[in-house]
Structure formats: structure tokens, C-alpha cells
Design a protein around this motif. Sequence first.
Motif, PDB file in Angstrom:
ATOM      1  N   CYS A   1      -9.264   7.772  -5.381  1.00  0.00           N
ATOM      2  CA  CYS A   1      -8.557   8.874  -6.573  1.00  0.00           C
ATOM      3  C   CYS A   1      -8.931  10.034  -6.500  1.00  0.00           C
ATOM      4  CB  CYS A   1      -9.435   8.912  -7.842  1.00  0.00           C
ATOM      5  SG  CYS A   1      -9.244  10.162  -9.379  1.00  0.00           S
TER       6      CYS A   1
ATOM      7  N   PHE B   1      -9.028  12.996  -7.425  1.00  0.00           N
ATOM      8  CA  PHE B   1     -10.021  14.155  -7.753  1.00  0.00           C
ATOM      9  C   PHE B   1     -11.480  13.486  -7.948  1.00  0.00           C
ATOM     10  CE2 PHE B   1      -6.181  14.924  -9.580  1.00  0.00           C
ATOM     11  CZ  PHE B   1      -6.861  15.818  -9.677  1.00  0.00           C
ATOM     12  N   CYS B   2     -12.124  12.443  -8.124  1.00  0.00           N
ATOM     13  CA  CYS B   2     -13.227  11.693  -7.615  1.00  0.00           C
ATOM     14  C   CYS B   2     -13.823  11.043  -6.642  1.00  0.00           C
ATOM     15  CB  CYS B   2     -13.482  11.716  -9.426  1.00  0.00           C
ATOM     16  SG  CYS B   2     -13.113   9.602  -9.140  1.00  0.00           S
TER      17      CYS B   2
ATOM     18  N   CYS C   1     -12.591  12.389 -14.743  1.00  0.00           N
ATOM     19  CA  CYS C   1     -12.001  12.317 -14.134  1.00  0.00           C
ATOM     20  C   CYS C   1     -11.489  11.304 -15.338  1.00  0.00           C
ATOM     21  CB  CYS C   1     -12.622  11.767 -12.458  1.00  0.00           C
ATOM     22  SG  CYS C   1      -9.903  11.658 -12.381  1.00  0.00           S
TER      23      CYS C   1
ATOM     24  N   CYS D   1      -9.490   8.656 -14.159  1.00  0.00           N
ATOM     25  CA  CYS D   1      -8.602   7.652 -13.763  1.00  0.00           C
ATOM     26  C   CYS D   1      -9.543   6.230 -13.802  1.00  0.00           C
ATOM     27  CB  CYS D   1      -8.716   8.060 -12.169  1.00  0.00           C
ATOM     28  SG  CYS D   1     -10.502   7.855 -11.663  1.00  0.00           S
TER      29      CYS D   1
HETATM   30 ZN   LIG Z   1     -11.180   9.531 -10.521  1.00  0.00          ZN
END
Ligand SMILES: [Zn+2]
Length: 295
Positions: free
Chosen positions: A270, A272-273, A237, A239
Motif C-alpha cells: 500500500c 499510503f501505509c 488507512c 487498505c
Molecule cells: Zn494502507
Amino acid sequence: MNDYLVKALAFDGTIRAYAATTTGAVGEMQRRHYSWPTATAAIGRTMTATVMMGAMLKGDDKLTAKVDGGGPLGAIVTDADAHGHIRGYALNPQTHFDLNAQGKLDVRRAVGTDGMLTVVKDLGLRDMFTGQTPIVSGEIAEDFTQYFVVSEQVPSAVALGVLVNPDNTVKASGGFILQVMPGAEEETIAELEQRIGRMEPISKMIDRGLSPEEVLAEVLGTENVRVVDKMDVSFRCNCSKERFGTAIKSLGEAEILQMIEEDGQAEAECHFCLEKYVYSKEELEEFVDEIRAGS
Ligand SMILES: [Zn+2]
């Protein structure tokens, strides 16, 4: 063994083939999101397709796939670059159902069949390509097959498999994409169809621990395949606190002043993660100063 993917050519270059193992990458998604088996299979299959599609790109190109079938899992979002980096999530990762009539994880029930598969490719210099096709099966592989045929006009075969352990961790994950290039002979296509028709299910091949090269050799025939590229695959990720900070700054002065007044801080997570970033009052005031200074 670490995850990796191979690009290959078969039948004198008229068939393009990709195969990947994604056990580690999907495993990391599962650990971060505590996803349940049916959800893990759905997200993992989508991640596997996306990382292979990433390998079709070049340089700094990126792509995002969104599978939104209207089912209880909610939308799955995955993205990948051209270098084997993949990340993904779904809205409701704690989704699980009993096995389906075939004794497999009921991915279709989790994903749903009423919606769209959307692929957005970021090809740099603000050049975006968006393709969208209806979800035809909810089992993911068939949906990507449909996408390739309808949206990119490339006849393709897609196979994706994820196996989950009794403790919800990922046992094995991987898949392949075969694409028919212009100029392919009728006999080649017929042979390909025959081979796919009699191949062992991808989940079995993955369970046997076959490498990407071995999967392609098994499906296409050792003598027909030539591997042309190989790359590591991993969950990554991109981010950062700075990136989310830029997003907060873009909300504008009034909004940030309100955050300071109401909460005394700001928090961003985040998707995603699931990394959390906290911005103190001082950091938020700095954003306001920067906005006022016009930077
Ligand atoms: Zn992330």
C-alpha cells in the motif's frame, strides 16, 4: 493530547473557520515512511489541509488531494473522509534540504513550483468533482488558498505548519482555513485581513501548543468565534488484503496465471501505509477459479 479539529463560525456566520492539530497523524506518516524533515513538512501541511477539507464534506463523502509541483519530492497524495481520518504519502519521502533564507524548512524546493494541485471529491453515487489549479508557491498553504479562490470561488485564508524534531520525528503540526461566505460585510473582510496580517506565524502558535479553539480565538478574536463542531483526527488507512485481492483479480486470468508461473506468489504494497500483502500460489489459484466461475 490527541489530534482534533473544530469547525466554527465567526462574525455572525459570515466567516466559516476550521482549525486542526495533526501532530499524531503526521507523526504516524513520518514513522511509516521514514520521511525526512522537508518532506515531512510538505506532506504534513498537505495532510492538514486535506483533513480540514474533509470536514467540509458529509456522510460517506471522501476527497483526495494531489500536489504535483515537479520537485524532487515527487507528487504528494493525501486523502480524507468527513470524519477526521487522513492518510498521505509522497513519492520520495527521503527528501531534505538546508533551511531557506527565512530559517524554515524549504518546502517549496522539495515540492517544486511547476505543476498542479488537484482535488477529487467522491460525493457518492458516482458523483465526482475534480478541481485543479496551478501550483503558485510550492509552500502548500498558498497553493490551497489559490485552489479555493479559483476552483471553488471561495475567498479563503489557509495557514499550515509542521515542526520537526532533530531526530526527524514530528514535534507539532496543525493549521487553519478561514472562508468568506456570501453576504460577508466589507468591514468584516477588512478586519479579517488586518488580523491575519498581524497574527503570529502558525508554526509559532503550534509550537506554543495552542489547541484548535485557541488558534481560532487568537486569529479571529475570542468574542467573534463560535465553535459548532469538533471531531478527532487520526491517521487511518483503509487498505486490506481483500481490497488488493480484488485489484489482482481484476487483472484477469492470463495475468494471474503468469504471476503463478513466474513468481509462485504475488505481493502488493500500500502506497499510503506501506503495509505489505502476500498472496500464495493457492490464493492466486483461487482467484483464477473465481474468475472462471464468473464471480
Ligand atoms: Zn494502507
